[in-house]
Design an enzyme around this catalytic site. Structure first.
Site, mmCIF file in Angstrom:
data_model
loop_
_atom_site.group_PDB
_atom_site.id
_atom_site.type_symbol
_atom_site.label_atom_id
_atom_site.label_comp_id
_atom_site.label_asym_id
_atom_site.label_seq_id
_atom_site.Cartn_x
_atom_site.Cartn_y
_atom_site.Cartn_z
ATOM 1 N N VAL A 147 53.859 -32.317 45.473
ATOM 2 C CA VAL A 147 54.633 -31.204 46.014
ATOM 3 C C VAL A 147 54.144 -30.977 47.440
ATOM 4 O O VAL A 147 52.944 -31.000 47.704
ATOM 5 C CB VAL A 147 54.442 -29.927 45.167
ATOM 6 C CG1 VAL A 147 55.176 -28.753 45.784
ATOM 7 C CG2 VAL A 147 54.890 -30.152 43.726
ATOM 8 N N GLU A 148 55.083 -30.754 48.348
ATOM 9 C CA GLU A 148 54.753 -30.426 49.742
ATOM 10 C C GLU A 148 55.315 -29.046 50.044
ATOM 11 O O GLU A 148 56.431 -28.721 49.660
ATOM 12 C CB GLU A 148 55.380 -31.434 50.703
ATOM 13 C CG GLU A 148 55.207 -31.057 52.170
ATOM 14 C CD GLU A 148 56.021 -31.930 53.122
ATOM 15 O OE1 GLU A 148 55.938 -31.684 54.337
ATOM 16 O OE2 GLU A 148 56.757 -32.837 52.664
ATOM 17 N N ILE A 149 54.521 -28.254 50.741
ATOM 18 C CA ILE A 149 54.989 -26.989 51.306
ATOM 19 C C ILE A 149 54.827 -27.140 52.815
ATOM 20 O O ILE A 149 53.785 -27.582 53.296
ATOM 21 C CB ILE A 149 54.161 -25.782 50.816
ATOM 22 C CG1 ILE A 149 54.044 -25.750 49.291
ATOM 23 C CG2 ILE A 149 54.721 -24.486 51.381
ATOM 24 C CD1 ILE A 149 55.312 -25.465 48.550
#
Length: 168
Positions: A130-132
């Site tokens: 997951v990337e933010i």
């Protein structure tokens, strides 16, 4: 593919992604409590365990693995791995919250023409990345088809003979 112009399949939006999980319950908890997805009703006609969640304009369909003990577990956070990315309002707030939740992450910063993008990468319970980010800092500039082809050739040439872009 020659002749592919615009939107040949007349797509309107991303609907969902499906992820195979060791534990649907654990993954549902993660996507609900960490990323803010809301569980939604799933068709009762399915004859396998899973869960549907919705948030941020997309759905996530979680599918129970038929052999959870044999699913590979990724431990190294590699930003170049397959991932889904979410835009955020405050990178500092995200970093603080991930720390409070005990979630390990890797931070990166990308610069393009004096514009900076911050990225945080971490895994879901099954090792899916997951990337933010604050990626909306970089404008989206469509490339013309001929430019896309020449960029691909340039990238291939650079990889093969390692010539700096300035010299091409």
């Amino acid at each position: 593919m020659k002749g592919n112009k615009g939107n040949p399949l007349q797509l309107s939006s991303l609907n969902h992604i499906s992820l195979v999980c060791r534990s649907v319950e654990e993954s549902t908890d993660f996507y609900h409590n960490v990323l803010g997805f809301v569980p939604v009703r799933r068709p009762g006609s399915f004859d396998f365990d899973g869960a549907w969640l919705f948030g941020h304009g997309i759905g996530i369909h979680l599918l129970q693995s038929e052999d959870p003990g044999n699913m590979p577990k990724k431990t190294v956070i590699n930003p170049k791995d397959n991932h889904i990315s979410f835009q955020c309002e405050s990178m500092g707030a995200v970093e603080k919250k991930l720390g409070e939740m005990g979630i390990e992450w890797v931070r990166q910063r990308v610069e393009e023409g004096g514009i900076y993008v911050d990225q945080l990468f971490f895994h879901d319970p099954d090792g899916f990345m997951v990337e933010i980010c604050n990626c909306d800092n970089i404008p989206m500039v469509p490339l013309a088809e001929d430019i896309v082809r020449s960029c691909s050739r340039l990238n291939l040439q650079q990889q093969q003979i390692q010539v700096p872009v300035e010299l091409l």
